[in-house]
Design a protein around this motif. Structure first.
Motif, PDB file in Angstrom:
ATOM      1  N   MET A   1      41.082-105.449   6.407  1.00  0.00           N
ATOM      2  CA  MET A   1      40.165-105.430   7.532  1.00  0.00           C
ATOM      3  C   MET A   1      40.379-106.726   8.325  1.00  0.00           C
ATOM      4  O   MET A   1      40.568-107.790   7.743  1.00  0.00           O
ATOM      5  CB  MET A   1      38.741-105.335   7.001  1.00  0.00           C
ATOM      6  CG  MET A   1      37.678-105.186   8.028  1.00  0.00           C
ATOM      7  SD  MET A   1      37.585-103.642   8.956  1.00  0.00           S
ATOM      8  CE  MET A   1      37.639-102.388   7.719  1.00  0.00           C
ATOM      9  N   LYS A   2      40.321-106.586   9.652  1.00  0.00           N
ATOM     10  CA  LYS A   2      40.533-107.750  10.508  1.00  0.00           C
ATOM     11  C   LYS A   2      39.436-107.883  11.549  1.00  0.00           C
ATOM     12  O   LYS A   2      38.755-106.919  11.877  1.00  0.00           O
ATOM     13  CB  LYS A   2      41.872-107.635  11.254  1.00  0.00           C
ATOM     14  CG  LYS A   2      43.076-107.830  10.379  1.00  0.00           C
ATOM     15  CD  LYS A   2      44.333-107.871  11.206  1.00  0.00           C
ATOM     16  CE  LYS A   2      45.529-108.113  10.291  1.00  0.00           C
ATOM     17  NZ  LYS A   2      46.765-108.250  11.033  1.00  0.00           N
ATOM     18  N   ILE A   3      39.316-109.098  12.035  1.00  0.00           N
ATOM     19  CA  ILE A   3      38.494-109.391  13.202  1.00  0.00           C
ATOM     20  C   ILE A   3      39.464-109.860  14.269  1.00  0.00           C
ATOM     21  O   ILE A   3      40.315-110.728  14.005  1.00  0.00           O
ATOM     22  CB  ILE A   3      37.445-110.474  12.902  1.00  0.00           C
ATOM     23  CG1 ILE A   3      36.403-109.925  11.943  1.00  0.00           C
ATOM     24  CG2 ILE A   3      36.806-110.979  14.193  1.00  0.00           C
ATOM     25  CD1 ILE A   3      35.386-110.937  11.503  1.00  0.00           C
ATOM     26  N   TYR A   4      39.338-109.281  15.450  1.00  0.00           N
ATOM     27  CA  TYR A   4      40.175-109.690  16.575  1.00  0.00           C
ATOM     28  C   TYR A   4      39.305-110.448  17.577  1.00  0.00           C
ATOM     29  O   TYR A   4      38.244-109.954  17.965  1.00  0.00           O
ATOM     30  CB  TYR A   4      40.788-108.477  17.283  1.00  0.00           C
ATOM     31  CG  TYR A   4      41.701-107.655  16.416  1.00  0.00           C
ATOM     32  CD1 TYR A   4      42.809-108.225  15.805  1.00  0.00           C
ATOM     33  CD2 TYR A   4      41.472-106.305  16.204  1.00  0.00           C
ATOM     34  CE1 TYR A   4      43.658-107.471  14.998  1.00  0.00           C
ATOM     35  CE2 TYR A   4      42.317-105.543  15.412  1.00  0.00           C
ATOM     36  CZ  TYR A   4      43.408-106.129  14.819  1.00  0.00           C
ATOM     37  OH  TYR A   4      44.244-105.389  14.025  1.00  0.00           O
ATOM     38  N   ILE A  35      41.958-112.375  12.364  1.00  0.00           N
ATOM     39  CA  ILE A  35      41.458-112.985  11.132  1.00  0.00           C
ATOM     40  C   ILE A  35      41.312-111.899  10.079  1.00  0.00           C
ATOM     41  O   ILE A  35      40.524-110.964  10.237  1.00  0.00           O
ATOM     42  CB  ILE A  35      40.095-113.683  11.356  1.00  0.00           C
ATOM     43  CG1 ILE A  35      40.180-114.685  12.512  1.00  0.00           C
ATOM     44  CG2 ILE A  35      39.644-114.376  10.067  1.00  0.00           C
ATOM     45  CD1 ILE A  35      38.835-115.262  12.923  1.00  0.00           C
ATOM     46  N   GLU A  36      42.075-112.030   9.022  1.00  0.00           N
ATOM     47  CA  GLU A  36      42.008-111.098   7.883  1.00  0.00           C
ATOM     48  C   GLU A  36      40.775-111.461   7.053  1.00  0.00           C
ATOM     49  O   GLU A  36      40.575-112.630   6.721  1.00  0.00           O
ATOM     50  CB  GLU A  36      43.276-111.234   7.048  1.00  0.00           C
ATOM     51  CG  GLU A  36      43.412-110.219   5.957  1.00  0.00           C
ATOM     52  CD  GLU A  36      43.863-108.855   6.468  1.00  0.00           C
ATOM     53  OE1 GLU A  36      43.370-107.862   5.896  1.00  0.00           O
ATOM     54  OE2 GLU A  36      44.678-108.783   7.389  1.00  0.00           O
ATOM     55  N   ILE A  41      33.189-110.949   2.854  1.00  0.00           N
ATOM     56  CA  ILE A  41      32.895-111.399   4.221  1.00  0.00           C
ATOM     57  C   ILE A  41      32.463-110.216   5.083  1.00  0.00           C
ATOM     58  O   ILE A  41      31.521-110.328   5.875  1.00  0.00           O
ATOM     59  CB  ILE A  41      34.110-112.135   4.830  1.00  0.00           C
ATOM     60  CG1 ILE A  41      34.358-113.448   4.084  1.00  0.00           C
ATOM     61  CG2 ILE A  41      33.907-112.392   6.314  1.00  0.00           C
ATOM     62  CD1 ILE A  41      35.621-114.178   4.486  1.00  0.00           C
ATOM     63  N   LEU A  42      33.123-109.081   4.922  1.00  0.00           N
ATOM     64  CA  LEU A  42      32.752-107.877   5.667  1.00  0.00           C
ATOM     65  C   LEU A  42      31.286-107.536   5.427  1.00  0.00           C
ATOM     66  O   LEU A  42      30.521-107.300   6.373  1.00  0.00           O
ATOM     67  CB  LEU A  42      33.645-106.702   5.263  1.00  0.00           C
ATOM     68  CG  LEU A  42      33.241-105.333   5.804  1.00  0.00           C
ATOM     69  CD1 LEU A  42      33.326-105.276   7.314  1.00  0.00           C
ATOM     70  CD2 LEU A  42      34.090-104.250   5.168  1.00  0.00           C
ATOM     71  N   ASN A  43      30.863-107.537   4.175  1.00  0.00           N
ATOM     72  CA  ASN A  43      29.477-107.208   3.837  1.00  0.00           C
ATOM     73  C   ASN A  43      28.494-108.206   4.433  1.00  0.00           C
ATOM     74  O   ASN A  43      27.421-107.832   4.904  1.00  0.00           O
ATOM     75  CB  ASN A  43      29.302-107.115   2.327  1.00  0.00           C
ATOM     76  CG  ASN A  43      30.031-105.918   1.743  1.00  0.00           C
ATOM     77  OD1 ASN A  43      30.265-104.926   2.422  1.00  0.00           O
ATOM     78  ND2 ASN A  43      30.418-106.018   0.484  1.00  0.00           N
ATOM     79  N   ASN A  60      41.294-100.578  11.968  1.00  0.00           N
ATOM     80  CA  ASN A  60      40.975-101.280  10.721  1.00  0.00           C
ATOM     81  C   ASN A  60      40.407-102.671  11.021  1.00  0.00           C
ATOM     82  O   ASN A  60      40.864-103.676  10.503  1.00  0.00           O
ATOM     83  CB  ASN A  60      42.198-101.369   9.808  1.00  0.00           C
ATOM     84  CG  ASN A  60      41.798-101.630   8.372  1.00  0.00           C
ATOM     85  OD1 ASN A  60      40.753-101.191   7.927  1.00  0.00           O
ATOM     86  ND2 ASN A  60      42.622-102.368   7.654  1.00  0.00           N
ATOM     87  N   SER A  61      39.423-102.680  11.922  1.00  0.00           N
ATOM     88  CA  SER A  61      38.834-103.945  12.349  1.00  0.00           C
ATOM     89  C   SER A  61      37.327-103.805  12.521  1.00  0.00           C
ATOM     90  O   SER A  61      36.786-102.709  12.509  1.00  0.00           O
ATOM     91  CB  SER A  61      39.460-104.397  13.675  1.00  0.00           C
ATOM     92  OG  SER A  61      39.099-103.507  14.713  1.00  0.00           O
TER      93      SER A  61
END
Length: 99
Positions: A1-4, A35-36, A41-43, A60-61
């Motif tokens: 999962m990534k954040i762009y 950012i992977e 962190i996702l939760n 997938n972000s």
């Protein structure tokens, strides 16, 4: 999962001036930081920002993060010269304190 985090020309230039090579060029010259993140962190992000969209089917972000949060990550990267993931974790901690 990534954040762009998409970058303005000004921020992109600032990162280059500082020698911080985190920007990735995509879509005809537009740049972003990727950012992977892991499930922990996702939760935390989903708990802190319940309106985010977790897109597992196409990008997938994590989408729809508040602009103030992304700006804080960028501020930490630039001012403290931290790696993007470390800046993300620091911004998360700051936003948790503000809730």
């Amino acid at each position: 999962m990534k954040i762009y985090i998409w970058l303005s020309e000004e921020i992109s230039r600032k990162l280059e001036e500082l020698g911080l090579k985190y920007a990735k060029e995509v879509l005809g010259g537009m740049k972003r930081i990727e950012i992977e993140i892991d499930d922990k962190i996702l939760n935390e992000i989903v708990k802190l920002f319940p309106n985010v969209k977790v897109d597992v089917s196409t990008t997938n972000s994590i989408e729809l993060l508040p602009k103030t949060f992304k700006n804080e990550i960028l501020r930490i990267i630039i001012e403290k010269r931290k790696e993007p993931k470390d800046a993300l974790v620091e911004a998360l901690e700051l936003f948790k304190l503000m809730k």
